[in-house]
Design an enzyme around this catalytic site. Structure first.
Site, PDB file in Angstrom:
ATOM      1  N   HIS A  91      34.899  18.760 -28.274  1.00 18.40           N
ATOM      2  CA  HIS A  91      36.076  17.941 -28.000  1.00 18.40           C
ATOM      3  C   HIS A  91      37.287  18.857 -27.854  1.00 18.40           C
ATOM      4  O   HIS A  91      37.458  19.798 -28.645  1.00 18.40           O
ATOM      5  CB  HIS A  91      36.367  17.002 -29.176  1.00 18.40           C
TER       6      HIS A  91
ATOM      7  N   CYS B 298      35.069  12.760 -35.737  1.00 22.34           N
ATOM      8  CA  CYS B 298      35.079  14.121 -35.160  1.00 22.34           C
ATOM      9  C   CYS B 298      36.451  14.566 -34.661  1.00 22.34           C
ATOM     10  O   CYS B 298      36.890  15.688 -34.941  1.00 22.34           O
ATOM     11  CB  CYS B 298      34.063  14.196 -34.014  1.00 22.34           C
TER      12      CYS B 298
HETATM   13  O1  L14 Z   1      33.398   7.316 -35.652  1.00 22.63           O
HETATM   14  O2  L14 Z   1      31.464   7.858 -29.127  1.00 22.63           O
HETATM   15  O3  L14 Z   1      32.024   8.826 -36.259  1.00 22.63           O
HETATM   16  O4  L14 Z   1      32.195   9.882 -29.292  1.00 22.63           O
HETATM   17  C1  L14 Z   1      32.757   9.413 -33.380  1.00 22.63           C
HETATM   18  C2  L14 Z   1      32.285   9.691 -31.984  1.00 22.63           C
HETATM   19  C3  L14 Z   1      31.982   7.070 -33.195  1.00 22.63           C
HETATM   20  C4  L14 Z   1      31.526   7.368 -31.776  1.00 22.63           C
HETATM   21  C5  L14 Z   1      32.505   8.125 -35.384  1.00 22.63           C
HETATM   22  C6  L14 Z   1      31.956   8.765 -29.766  1.00 22.63           C
HETATM   23  C7  L14 Z   1      31.971   8.303 -33.999  1.00 22.63           C
HETATM   24  C8  L14 Z   1      32.372   8.469 -31.177  1.00 22.63           C
END
Ligand code: L14
Length: 344
Positions: A251, A131
């Site tokens: 975010h 993300c």
């Molecule tokens: O790698 O805890 O797709 O916010 C991205 C968000 C892993 C967890 C990924 C989080 C996720 C992350």
């Protein structure tokens, strides 16, 4: 594939991202013949309404993918590793939201605004990036094309929803407990599977995902590696600090980018405002800048606080905000699926 309608499976249908994927498939009127909703045994049996029809969620297994054309995975890396090869064996194209295949050289890692041409090169799996990486590279793409990028220094301010629905409940519970009694017991964050937990309510936690041997967290290293892979340019230097804050959706990122060539701020603003999927919100006279609360529920990436480094004329500061469950996950995945079927 000369089809006009597709059999689609959503793996992780009851999760935070899965729910958004189903909502977007409906909202975008994705050309679906049959929609199959899959989950772990724990959530199987729940009923989801899609376009007025009730669909019962089934437990995902190796044989769930017969007749499926497109499978969207967001049930964690272990589920993707175990089941995506079976989906591919049944002839489905997998769009995988987890970290399982992103750095696999045979798997395209796609942000449609940046490298949609990679989609056609898939060998069964197309990976959806992390993300934080998605919103950053989507915003930097027009600057990369026009000026080149030598270096990126990014600090993130990440919402709890990235860690799933239970982390949202955790923030709500902790906030209430701290306000009512002055203390709380952390249960999930920063990383569910690790023994040490920290309070997220009224706090900032500089750890997202597990630590690596080099002192960076995996989330930080995802931003480093994925940025290079998506731009197809190993020379882009990236250093990241990823921080969890008590926000539910959206975010935010402070991004310092060193361009390869001199630039005019007006041209940067113009390039960003004309770029697909990017909205510039940047007016100090009206205190306008991107906010997580404004980005939540929207598919776009919002950019503001655009300003030149005071000592490096090729340096540029940006504030980049997007809904981590939408452009950061579900929308980018559905956008890949839309691009895929338009090329099919
Ligand atoms: O790698 O805890 O797709 O916010 C991205 C968000 C892993 C967890 C990924 C989080 C996720 C992350």
């Amino acid at each position: 594939m000369s089809k006009t309608k597709f059999n689609v499976a959503v793996v992780g249908a009851t999760g935070a991202v899965g729910e958004q994927i189903i909502g977007l498939l409906e909202k975008r009127d994705f050309p679906i013949d049959k929609l199959k909703l899959l989950s772990s045994a724990r959530s199987a049996g729940s009923v989801v309404t899609f376009k007025g029809q009730e669909i019962t969620v089934e437990e995902a297994g190796p044989d769930s993918f017969e007749g499926i054309d497109i499978a969207l995975f967001s049930a964690g890396g272990d589920v993707s590793k175990a089941l995506a090869p079976h989906a591919v064996r049944h002839g489905a194209v997998c769009i995988d939201n987890t970290n399982a295949f992103r750095m696999d050289p045979n798997t395209p890692l796609v942000v449609p605004e940046v490298n949609s041409e990679q989609i056609a090169k898939h060998q069964g799996i197309i990976a959806n990036p992390n993300c934080s990486t998605i919103q950053m590279v989507a915003a930097l793409k027009p600057l990369y094309d026009r000026f080149g990028i030598s270096r990126i220094i990014v600090s993130t301010y990440q919402a709890v929803s990235g860690a799933g629905s239970r982390a949202i409940e955790e923030l709500n519970r902790q906030s209430k407990e701290v306000l009512e009694s002055g203390s709380t017991t952390p249960d999930i964050l920063p990383v569910g599977s690790l023994p040490v937990k920290h309070q997220i309510a009224f706090n900032a936690i500089p750890q997202i995902d597990k630590f690596q041997d080099n002192g960076y967290t995996l989330e930080e290293m995802k931003m480093v590696r994925e940025t290079k892979k998506i731009f197809g340019d190993e020379s882009v230097e990236v250093t990241a600090t990823c921080v969890r804050i008590p926000v539910v959706y959206g975010h935010s990122e402070s991004v310092y980018v060193e361009l390869k060539n001199d630039y005019e701020l007006d041209e940067v603003r113009k390039l960003l405002s004309e770029a697909p999927g990017i909205v510039v919100v940047d007016d100090p006279t009206t205190q306008s800048y991107p906010l997580a609360t404004e980005a939540a529920g929207k598919n776009e990436v919002f950019v503001g606080r655009i300003r030149r480094d005071l000592t490096n004329s090729k340096g540029l500061n940006l504030w980049i905000v997007s809904d981590n469950l939408l452009k950061g996950a579900a929308w980018n995945a559905v956008q890949i699926a839309e691009t895929f079927v338009s090329q099919a």
